[in-house]
Design an enzyme around this catalytic site. Sequence first.
Site, PDB file in Angstrom:
ATOM      1  N   LYS A 274       0.829  -1.202   0.000  1.00  0.00           N
ATOM      2  CA  LYS A 274       0.000   0.000   0.000  1.00  0.00           C
ATOM      3  C   LYS A 274       0.866   1.256   0.000  1.00  0.00           C
ATOM      4  O   LYS A 274       0.648   2.193   0.754  1.00  0.00           O
ATOM      5  CB  LYS A 274      -0.944  -0.016   1.193  1.00  0.00           C
ATOM      6  CG  LYS A 274      -1.949  -1.139   1.078  1.00  0.00           C
ATOM      7  CD  LYS A 274      -2.904  -1.145   2.206  1.00  0.00           C
ATOM      8  CE  LYS A 274      -3.854  -2.320   2.036  1.00  0.00           C
ATOM      9  NZ  LYS A 274      -4.578  -2.599   3.240  1.00  0.00           N
TER      10      LYS A 274
ATOM     11  N   ILE B 219       2.441   7.009   0.343  1.00  0.00           N
ATOM     12  CA  ILE B 219       1.421   6.090   0.826  1.00  0.00           C
ATOM     13  C   ILE B 219       0.239   6.054  -0.134  1.00  0.00           C
ATOM     14  O   ILE B 219      -0.078   7.042  -0.784  1.00  0.00           O
ATOM     15  CB  ILE B 219       0.969   6.424   2.264  1.00  0.00           C
ATOM     16  CG1 ILE B 219       0.245   7.759   2.326  1.00  0.00           C
ATOM     17  CG2 ILE B 219       2.153   6.419   3.212  1.00  0.00           C
ATOM     18  CD1 ILE B 219      -0.368   8.060   3.681  1.00  0.00           C
ATOM     19  N   CYS B 220      -0.405   4.924  -0.227  1.00  0.00           N
ATOM     20  CA  CYS B 220      -1.533   4.727  -1.127  1.00  0.00           C
ATOM     21  C   CYS B 220      -2.791   5.292  -0.489  1.00  0.00           C
ATOM     22  O   CYS B 220      -3.262   4.782   0.525  1.00  0.00           O
ATOM     23  CB  CYS B 220      -1.723   3.244  -1.432  1.00  0.00           C
ATOM     24  SG  CYS B 220      -3.158   2.926  -2.460  1.00  0.00           S
ATOM     25  N   LEU B 221      -3.320   6.333  -1.088  1.00  0.00           N
ATOM     26  CA  LEU B 221      -4.563   6.923  -0.617  1.00  0.00           C
ATOM     27  C   LEU B 221      -5.629   6.895  -1.711  1.00  0.00           C
ATOM     28  O   LEU B 221      -6.696   7.462  -1.548  1.00  0.00           O
ATOM     29  CB  LEU B 221      -4.326   8.375  -0.172  1.00  0.00           C
ATOM     30  CG  LEU B 221      -3.378   8.567   1.007  1.00  0.00           C
ATOM     31  CD1 LEU B 221      -3.128  10.053   1.244  1.00  0.00           C
ATOM     32  CD2 LEU B 221      -3.935   7.922   2.258  1.00  0.00           C
TER      33      LEU B 221
END
Length: 158
Positions: free
Chosen positions: A96, A103-105
């Site tokens: 992620k 960071i994966c948002l």
Amino acid sequence: MADDATRRAVSQIPLLKTHAGPRDRALIQFVEQNKEADNDWFRLESNADGTRWTGTCWFIHELLRYEFRLEFDIPVTYPDTAPEVAIPELDGKTAKMYRGGKICLTDHFAPLWARNAPRFGLAHLMALGLGPWLAVEVPDLISKGLVVHKEGQREAVE
């Protein structure tokens, strides 16, 4: 869906009324609220232009504080586009996360930001983006042994 405590915390962050810059009052108010509630979990500072932000965030897990350096740039299209938060020291440790420690948002936070732009600001990024990401990812990384508390690192070296 968000729980009641999250809704209550987020409802106290003021929505932006104009295309405000990243140094909006909402971020200051959010930090003050967190300090009053003894829920302080990040520090941020910007360059002179307010276009590059750096700081630290921390997460308490099993009474140990795990601290991480964070950074992000304000996109040219802000506030219509959310900044991409990076935690460089976690780069490559979780799926992620994108290259460079971003960071994966995209799945959860980006659609929320898009629906609420331009009323969302950096306080919302921290409260609804980084906070939940840390709460999910850090315990998982700790359980896999990919993140070790600093005292544990010292013991392993000795």
